[in-house]
Design a protein around this motif. Sequence first.
Motif: not given
Length: 776
Positions: A52-62, A71-78, A122-123
Amino acid sequence: MARQDPITGESAGIMHLPHPIATLIPAPRSWRPASGHFRPDDLARVRVDAGVRDPSLAGFAADSLVAALGRRLEAAAPLEDGDVDRSPELRLAADPDLPTECYRLLIAPLGLELRAADRAGFAHGLATLFQLCAAHGHDGWPCGTIDDGPAFAWRGLLLDSGRHFQPVKSVLGVIDRLALYRFNVLHWHLTEDQGWRLEVPGLPRLTQVGAWRDEQAGGGRHGGFYTANDVREVVAYAQARGINVVPEIEMPGHCQAALAAYPELSCTGGPFAVQTQWGIFPDIYCAGREEVFAFLETVLAHVLELFPSVFIHVGGDEAPRERWHDCPRCQARLAAEGLQDEHQLQSWFIRRMGNWLALRGRRLVGWDEILEGGLAGSLPGAVVQSWRGVEGALAAARAGHDTVVSPTSHCYFDYDPGVLDLARVLAFDPVPPGLTPAEQAHVLGGAANLWTEYVPYGQLDRQLFPRLPAMAEALWSRPAVRDPRAFLDRLRRHDPVFAALDIRPGASSRPLWVDAAWDTGRSRHVLRWNLEGPLAAAVAGEAPAVSCAVQSMWALWTGGPGARPEDLPAADTEWRPVAGHSIEVDYGDQSLTVFTQLLVDGRPCGAPEVVELARHQALGRPVTLKPTFDPGDASRLTDGVLGTWRRDDGRWFSCAGADLDATIDLGGPVPVKVVLVRFLQDANARIFAPLVVHFHLSDDGIAWRHAGDGTHTVPDRQQDKVVVPFAVWPKDTARFVRVHAVSGLTCPDWHPEAGQPSWLYADQIVVRDQGGPTEP
Ligand code: ACM
Ligand code: ZN
């Protein structure tokens, strides 16, 4: 017969156990069950695949799941090669094989995997997860795979920011709601007669002057506008959620706010004020002046900078031709361009702007009026949005134009749910019958339109819900028939989803029609109810129950009608079941409000019907009108049934272009402490309060004595509906009461329908020997 759920294949009986997938709205395309369960409570983090080349996606999903999970899920590195982590997580994986906007959600005992090819996919997958988490965050989810994608490429909502301005925060809230139900177009209506909402460099008066209008009720001003930064924020917020913002800059009509700022853009030169009334107004951009095109190109150049949308809406609807007809410049243009009439001039205007947009890589969208005067062939990329039925869509598709379908019959969310109910929205099919498969391919999709004449921003949810999820269903999935009753079942499971976004829905319908009559012989009111509308028809076979609640309403005499939502009984009202189809109200000397409510499976369904009953001396007494009226209606003036805000509720007596002159025979000498008559004013519907009301009393119907005059201070320009009481306090005894209400006869000069007959609407002539309004 047992209903089968299209997703789970389960019968209606099992549906009553909340199967998480079966409660999603819109229904996903397919569900393949697998063995085992997933426990969302154990979900720890969201991780994005290296692909996934979109760096904002993990934070956006969380972030996007916080309101659903609490609660907020942890946004983890690949994960690096060789890393192993076995606690349950949500993995986001790029899947270039999936079509645009599509997603695949795998639910497995050890975690979730969401796959998509683009941000929109994804959205939409995250919206599905949001619904699952909000409604079933603590249930075990059965494992399996959702494969999902939309039936239509244009799933829109028009938000009218012209009639009532919404702060940016409120616009972002609308985008959240659209994202939740997987819409992909916010059609942002930014310019109107009543307000220009977009700041444009070099045209300061557009927002200094055009963004503000005088308020008639209570004085003050209404308005506001969006800066370039506001727009960028809205566009980015929407894009992150897979939503394209299509701006609408209206031309050549609905532009009085712009003409107030720059009157030299009109045919007459003005001056103009930002319009305070709703309607269609004659002053539009002059098609003969080059300055108009320079102006519109300046505005649109800025719009193209702010909005990446390929589609740019230019309105084109409801542009009266009268100014063009009388304008030498417009007539010169007509001659120079070899045009036959003003319809062709409109089409020339739209084509000119469409070509300007096309040169810049954008496609013009316009309301179906842009077909008038001949659009076909000359503007190949143009999109026609059909609103006056589906004829515009048919004509556009047959002429090879793409079309967005949003007929008033199914898509106008400004309408009362009694006119456009949930079942009708659910039955919407954007593809009108009669098109060949090749023509059908021109139907991009559909849209709900939320015009805001009567919807300040605090009331958007009441108007949008619960119809918005039904429109989502109609635009995302395309089964031949949808069962409104089954949809209501799933919608109920969205209460926690609504709660997560603090959505307070309005009514789904007005299923009850209640007729109230005074029974003189038995000295009581009798209320008869019937079921109305498509939703009522859908539930009618399933043993719905009607209940009522009664409130004492002495306070009525100091206020207006009680049928405002905030006055309705609280959620915990004890509804009393009604046996049969009628209710007898025997309340001694009380004035009352009766609420009737349809219950389905013990839960309120649709809006309650409210009947306000006034007990007084003239109840059921005969009324004689001065000639010219249908005497059948006159009994409404003494039936003790007050009118609601809906002028067609059958409870108002009305007459056009004439005074109301009514005499009531009280049957014998009666003490008359107060006489009161109530009139509705709804200037937008040509209904005005009388100029003055003269009251007379008589003992014999021949010799009359003046009992006073009633006046009022409500401005005729007041936009809101208002009930205006006129009262006198004779403290006399009489047998006959005469009420002469003097009408203005025609709509005033400032009114869009100036000179047309105006209406008087009166609901009740009340005669009391005690109580009632206090004397000023
Ligand atoms: C419209 O409702 N005038 C497009
Ligand atoms: Zn002109």
